[in-house]
Enzyme design. Structure first.
Site, PDB file in Angstrom:
ATOM      1  N   GLY A  38       0.813  -1.211   0.000  1.00  0.00           N
ATOM      2  CA  GLY A  38       0.000   0.000   0.000  1.00  0.00           C
ATOM      3  C   GLY A  38       0.846   1.259   0.000  1.00  0.00           C
ATOM      4  O   GLY A  38       2.004   1.257  -0.408  1.00  0.00           O
ATOM      5  N   ALA A  39       0.238   2.374   0.460  1.00  0.00           N
ATOM      6  CA  ALA A  39       0.894   3.691   0.408  1.00  0.00           C
ATOM      7  C   ALA A  39       1.433   3.916  -0.995  1.00  0.00           C
ATOM      8  O   ALA A  39       2.590   4.282  -1.199  1.00  0.00           O
ATOM      9  CB  ALA A  39       1.997   3.808   1.452  1.00  0.00           C
ATOM     10  N   LEU A  40       0.573   3.723  -1.988  1.00  0.00           N
ATOM     11  CA  LEU A  40       1.005   3.681  -3.381  1.00  0.00           C
ATOM     12  C   LEU A  40       1.509   5.042  -3.862  1.00  0.00           C
ATOM     13  O   LEU A  40       0.966   6.087  -3.520  1.00  0.00           O
ATOM     14  CB  LEU A  40      -0.149   3.221  -4.274  1.00  0.00           C
ATOM     15  CG  LEU A  40      -0.744   1.841  -3.945  1.00  0.00           C
ATOM     16  CD1 LEU A  40      -1.827   1.490  -4.961  1.00  0.00           C
ATOM     17  CD2 LEU A  40       0.329   0.754  -3.905  1.00  0.00           C
ATOM     18  N   HIS A  44       4.983   2.498  -7.658  1.00  0.00           N
ATOM     19  CA  HIS A  44       4.032   1.387  -7.759  1.00  0.00           C
ATOM     20  C   HIS A  44       3.258   1.454  -9.073  1.00  0.00           C
ATOM     21  O   HIS A  44       2.990   0.426  -9.697  1.00  0.00           O
ATOM     22  CB  HIS A  44       3.041   1.420  -6.589  1.00  0.00           C
ATOM     23  CG  HIS A  44       3.669   1.196  -5.254  1.00  0.00           C
ATOM     24  ND1 HIS A  44       3.776   2.199  -4.324  1.00  0.00           N
ATOM     25  CD2 HIS A  44       4.203   0.086  -4.680  1.00  0.00           C
ATOM     26  CE1 HIS A  44       4.345   1.724  -3.234  1.00  0.00           C
ATOM     27  NE2 HIS A  44       4.629   0.446  -3.432  1.00  0.00           N
ATOM     28  N   ARG A 155      13.298  -2.966  -8.797  1.00  0.00           N
ATOM     29  CA  ARG A 155      14.712  -3.283  -8.568  1.00  0.00           C
ATOM     30  C   ARG A 155      15.296  -2.575  -7.353  1.00  0.00           C
ATOM     31  O   ARG A 155      16.421  -2.863  -6.962  1.00  0.00           O
ATOM     32  CB  ARG A 155      15.534  -2.906  -9.798  1.00  0.00           C
ATOM     33  CG  ARG A 155      15.292  -3.811 -11.010  1.00  0.00           C
ATOM     34  CD  ARG A 155      16.325  -3.530 -12.088  1.00  0.00           C
ATOM     35  NE  ARG A 155      16.128  -4.330 -13.281  1.00  0.00           N
ATOM     36  CZ  ARG A 155      16.581  -5.581 -13.452  1.00  0.00           C
ATOM     37  NH1 ARG A 155      17.259  -6.162 -12.468  1.00  0.00           N
ATOM     38  NH2 ARG A 155      16.359  -6.220 -14.583  1.00  0.00           N
ATOM     39  N   LYS A 156      14.556  -1.620  -6.754  1.00  0.00           N
ATOM     40  CA  LYS A 156      15.132  -0.878  -5.628  1.00  0.00           C
ATOM     41  C   LYS A 156      15.511  -1.803  -4.488  1.00  0.00           C
ATOM     42  O   LYS A 156      16.585  -1.684  -3.902  1.00  0.00           O
ATOM     43  CB  LYS A 156      14.160   0.207  -5.133  1.00  0.00           C
ATOM     44  CG  LYS A 156      14.704   1.015  -3.954  1.00  0.00           C
ATOM     45  CD  LYS A 156      13.799   2.162  -3.605  1.00  0.00           C
ATOM     46  CE  LYS A 156      12.460   1.677  -3.067  1.00  0.00           C
ATOM     47  NZ  LYS A 156      12.615   1.042  -1.722  1.00  0.00           N
ATOM     48  N   SER A 193       7.726   4.393  -0.141  1.00  0.00           N
ATOM     49  CA  SER A 193       6.650   4.785   0.772  1.00  0.00           C
ATOM     50  C   SER A 193       7.201   5.449   2.023  1.00  0.00           C
ATOM     51  O   SER A 193       6.515   6.251   2.673  1.00  0.00           O
ATOM     52  CB  SER A 193       5.823   3.550   1.151  1.00  0.00           C
ATOM     53  OG  SER A 193       5.235   2.977   0.007  1.00  0.00           O
TER      54      SER A 193
END
Length: 287
Positions: A38-40, A44, A155-156, A193
């Site tokens: 979440g916390a898009l 995302h 990839r982060k 996020s």
């Protein structure tokens, strides 16, 4: 595949595993899963866009997984805004699966879980014991529940991506993992996020991560120059570094002077108490 021009899938919120299975069974064609907590943000949405390019249907999971948080971490404070998340992906995904903790884990901790092995005990796993066991457990459950053709990951979180790729290979899970390049804010800061926790001054200090990656890219293809860039960054201590490493992408071990080929540059540091990650893959061809 993408939907036909002028059409968008209807986004449906499902809160239980039974609802998810019912709606999943009605989808015809290929399906992509985008797992999130979440916390898009725009990072995302880039995963969603890639998923839509690849498949006929997209399922997004929106679940803050307690198994991957350790004592004293930010599980309770982790940003949650399901209404905003639904608005962000409305018309872009077919299903949003947002279960409660009790729905996802009738028994907590689960009686049976998945372990990440040795790769889950180094780097971020050493700093956060049990974190990757929690990640691979929830990812396995989501893959079983959604049975996607493709699952899309950024990839982060480079170590997480490598471990999930190993999970799929080792357990013969019938899904293709699709990595997506890191999405950045206009300043160069990797989208996360957790960036909401940073002050304006903290965001400015955090740019040392992207600057260090830029210097690492410029240093390649020289092995020695690349390692010197990371050593110098640690010596300057512009942030509270956890590590700045050049790793073999296959083994997640530090490269030596003889290494040639792809190198995973992974950076982790704390600013204002926030643990930030950044990463890039470069190619080394000379000493």
């Amino acid at each position: 595949m993408t939907p036909a021009a002028g059409t968008t899938p209807r986004t449906t919120l499902v809160r239980t595993k039974a609802e998810l299975r019912t709606h999943r069974a009605a989808l015809r064609g290929s399906v992509a899963l985008v797992p999130t907590m979440g916390a898009l943000h725009d990072g995302h949405l880039a995963l969603v866009a890639r998923a839509r390019e690849l498949c006929d249907h997209v399922i997004l999971s929106d679940f803050v997984n307690p198994l991957q948080f350790g004592p004293g971490e930010d599980y309770e404070a982790y940003p949650r805004d399901l209404e905003a998340d639904l608005a962000a992906v409305d018309g872009l995904v077919d299903l949003v699966f947002a279960p409660s903790v009790e729905e996802m884990y009738p028994v907590l901790p689960p009686t049976v879980s998945v372990t990440a092995g040795a790769a889950g005990t180094i780097l971020e796993g050493a700093a956060r014991p049990g974190h990757f066991d929690g990640v691979v457990t929830v990812v396995t459950k989501l893959l079983q529940l959604t049975t996607p053709d493709v699952a899309v990951f950024g990839r982060k979180d480079a170590q997480q991506l490598a471990i999930i790729q190993a999970l799929v290979a080792d357990l013969d899970l019938p899904v293709r993992i699709e990595p997506v390049e890191i999405q950045r804010e206009p300043s160069g800061l990797a989208r996360s996020s957790r960036n909401v926790y940073l002050s304006d001054a903290g965001r400015e200090r955090a740019l040392v991560l992207s600057r260090t990656l830029a210097a690492a890219r410029a240093a390649a293809p020289s092995n020695a120059a690349l390692r010197a860039v990371l050593h110098d960054a640690l010596q300057r201590a512009e942030i509270d570094w956890a590590y700045a490493l050049a790793l073999d992408p296959a083994t997640l071990e530090e490269i030596d002077a003889a290494h040639r080929g792809e190198v995973l540059v992974t950076l982790v540091g704390r600013i204002e108490g926030v643990r930030l990650l950044d990463a890039a893959v470069v190619v080394v061809t000379e000493a």
